[in-house]
Design a protein around this motif. Structure first.
Motif, short mmCIF file in Angstrom:
data_model
loop_
_atom_site.label_atom_id
_atom_site.label_comp_id
_atom_site.label_asym_id
_atom_site.label_seq_id
_atom_site.Cartn_x
_atom_site.Cartn_y
_atom_site.Cartn_z
N ALA A 1 -29.12 -83.13 101.78
CA ALA A 1 -29.82 -82.66 102.98
C ALA A 1 -30.78 -81.53 102.62
N SER A 2 -30.34 -80.62 101.77
CA SER A 2 -31.19 -79.52 101.36
C SER A 2 -32.38 -80.03 100.56
N LEU A 3 -32.13 -81.02 99.72
CA LEU A 3 -33.21 -81.59 98.91
C LEU A 3 -34.24 -82.26 99.81
N GLN A 4 -33.77 -82.95 100.82
CA GLN A 4 -34.69 -83.58 101.78
C GLN A 4 -35.51 -82.54 102.51
N GLU A 5 -34.88 -81.41 102.84
CA GLU A 5 -35.58 -80.33 103.52
C GLU A 5 -36.70 -79.78 102.63
N ASP B 1 -44.00 -82.09 100.94
CA ASP B 1 -44.87 -83.15 101.46
C ASP B 1 -45.88 -82.60 102.47
N SER B 2 -45.51 -81.51 103.16
CA SER B 2 -46.43 -80.90 104.12
C SER B 2 -47.21 -79.74 103.50
N ALA B 3 -47.20 -79.68 102.15
CA ALA B 3 -47.97 -78.70 101.37
C ALA B 3 -47.53 -77.26 101.63
N LYS B 4 -46.30 -77.04 102.06
CA LYS B 4 -45.78 -75.70 102.26
C LYS B 4 -45.03 -75.26 100.98
N TYR B 5 -45.81 -75.16 99.90
CA TYR B 5 -45.21 -74.94 98.59
C TYR B 5 -44.58 -73.56 98.47
N GLN B 6 -45.22 -72.55 99.04
CA GLN B 6 -44.68 -71.19 98.94
C GLN B 6 -43.35 -71.09 99.68
N GLN C 1 -42.65 -78.23 90.19
CA GLN C 1 -43.85 -78.67 90.92
C GLN C 1 -44.36 -77.55 91.83
N CYS C 2 -43.46 -76.93 92.57
CA CYS C 2 -43.87 -75.86 93.49
C CYS C 2 -44.35 -74.63 92.73
N LEU C 3 -43.69 -74.32 91.62
CA LEU C 3 -44.16 -73.22 90.80
C LEU C 3 -45.58 -73.49 90.31
N CYS C 4 -45.82 -74.72 89.91
CA CYS C 4 -47.14 -75.11 89.41
C CYS C 4 -48.18 -75.02 90.53
N LEU C 5 -47.85 -75.52 91.70
CA LEU C 5 -48.81 -75.57 92.80
C LEU C 5 -49.02 -74.22 93.48
#
Length: 461
Positions: A23-27, A33-38, A65-69
């Motif tokens: 569930a957390s992974l899906q969150e 997916d909505s580009a809310k990387y931070q 991925q998020c660190l990169c983006l």
């Protein structure tokens, strides 16, 4: 019986853990997916120190991925390498991006070639993306072997929306100004020539004898892609601007060109060398001819919403360093570029203190009401209710600036904090992000309200 009961309890506990993790992974995936990387990064930082997350291929791939983006390329390498070994194909792509931004262009090219060969259908969108990255890595490897030996004097961290106002250009160098519409224009030192960029085109206009400006004329510059921040040197011939095209190092790059002999066309622009350009967005450059120093802005080494403005000695005779110089290209240490062991504090202080005479003028506030109507003070309002709404919008804007400053400071501290400190800071960051979102909506509402009230009071419906 006790052993059976123990086994059942352990199975239930395991199933609960897997369910809650999924569930957390899906969150997190939804945030990505909505580009809310931070925001996704804040969520993950609170758990990645735990083995069940930090040793999980899916989590480490998303984390890297998020660190990169979000520009944390060095930190992204380890989790992406783990995810690659765990068989997560997407980790290869983002690991290549991280290596590219760390100036490890050959490694990045090998990784992206591997990803394209194993996971991309020829001619697909992802295949074309890989081709673009490969081209940038090739350009980057060539650029890192031709780094210019500029002396980098100092750097400043400034908000993205107002950095260009801090360029201290000499009185003969012209200046950047904000138009009523919010776009950035360049005006010559005599105030009789201006430049602006819109889309793929740079336009010029001259002041006529009757003190009216002629219509904007497009410049014929042979370079594809959007352009911004045009700047004309005091020689009247050398044009510097930022552009975004497929042949760049990545994102926005700085280019220079000059007028052709017929004085109507321009020669093919040349991309400026490293360190002025990089795999990051390099977005503006201007020269203080008085002190022979240049100011250039880039989003490398900057927090989200901020830019780094570097001050360098604009020596036209500066040569190129021998061999590949990734550290000098990356600006790992400004002092590496110094030729005087004592430093350049006096020159820096003089450049920071100096301002062109035009900048000492106090400019009126611009309060746009309609496309052709701008108020310059609260006294210009015809509607008391509109003025009240405008005053309230200023308070909201001030509060929004404060929240954003708190967020920026907290995010910087968050990246440097220990796991326990991050856990304590996480909720504060989420609360501030929630405040920021609501304040933006409220500000837009109040701005629309005072404009509509004023338009109605003026009978412009």
């Amino acid at each position: 019986m006790k052993r059976t009961l123990k086994y059942i309890i352990s199975v239930i506990a395991s199933l609960w853990f897997v369910s809650s993790t999924a569930a957390s992974l899906q969150e997190v995936k939804a945030l990505v997916d909505s580009a809310k990387y931070q925001k996704a990064l804040v969520v993950m930082r609170g758990v990645m120190d735990k083995p069940q997350y930090g040793k999980n291929g899916d989590w480490t791939k998303l984390y890297g991925q998020c660190l990169c983006l979000t520009g944390n390329y060095a930190e992204a390498v380890a989790p992406l390498q783990f995810a690659q070994k765990a068989g997560r194909s997407g980790a290869i792509y983002y690991l290549a991006i991280a290596k590219q931004h760390l100036y490890q262009f050959e490694e990045a090219a090998e990784l992206i070639s591997l990803y394209k060969k194993k996971y991309c259908k020829e001619g697909s969108e992802w295949s074309l993306r890989c081709d673009s990255i490969l081209a940038r890595c090739e350009q980057g490897q060539n650029a890192v072997e031709h780094v210019c030996d500029y002396i980098i004097l100092d750097s400043l961290s400034l908000p993205e929306e107002s950095f260009v106002q801090q360029f201290r250009l000499g009185p003969e160098s012209g200046r950047f100004v904000s138009s009523i519409g919010g776009e950035i224009c360049f005006i010559s030192s005599l105030g009789d020539y201006q430049l602006r960029a819109e889309g793929d085109t740079i336009y010029e206009s001259r002041l006529l004898n009757n003190q009216d400006w002629e219509e904007w004329h497009p410049l014929n510059i042979p370079l594809d892609g959007p352009k911004s921040y045009p700047y004309l040197r005091s020689d009247g011939e050398t044009l510097i601007f930022a552009a975004k095209n497929d042949n760049g190092l990545g994102g926005w790059d700085l280019y220079s060109t000059s007028r052709a002999a017929d004085n109507t066309d321009w020669y093919a622009p040349e991309r400026l060398p490293m360190p002025l350009n990089s795999p990051f967005d390099d977005i503006a450059l201007g020269i203080d001819e008085t002190h022979q120093v240049g100011w250039w802005a880039t989003n490398r080494n900057a927090a989200p919403g901020w830019v780094t403005v570097y001050l360098y000695k604009a020596d036209d005779e500066a040569g190129y360093l021998e061999g590949a110089q990734p550290d000098r290209g990356r600006l790992v240490s400004l002092a590496q570029s110094w030729r005087d062991s004592a430093g350049y504090a006096d020159l820096v202080n003089e450049c920071l203190a100096s301002r062109p005479a035009q900048r000492k003028k106090t400019y009126n506030v611009n309060i746009p009401i309609t496309d052709d109507l701008v108020h310059h003070s609260e006294a210009d309002f015809s509607s008391p209710k509109a003025m009240e709404a405008y005053t309230l919008s200023l308070s909201i804007s001030e509060r929004l600036s404060t929240v954003r400053k708190e967020l920026d400071d907290l995010r910087v501290r968050y990246h440097e904090a220990s796991p326990s400190q991050r856990s304590a800071m996480r909720q504060t960051i989420l609360d501030l992000e929630f405040q920021e979102k609501n304040l933006v909506l409220l500000l837009e509402k109040k701005q629309k309200e005072y404009r509509n009230l004023e338009i109605k009071a003026l009978g412009r419906f």
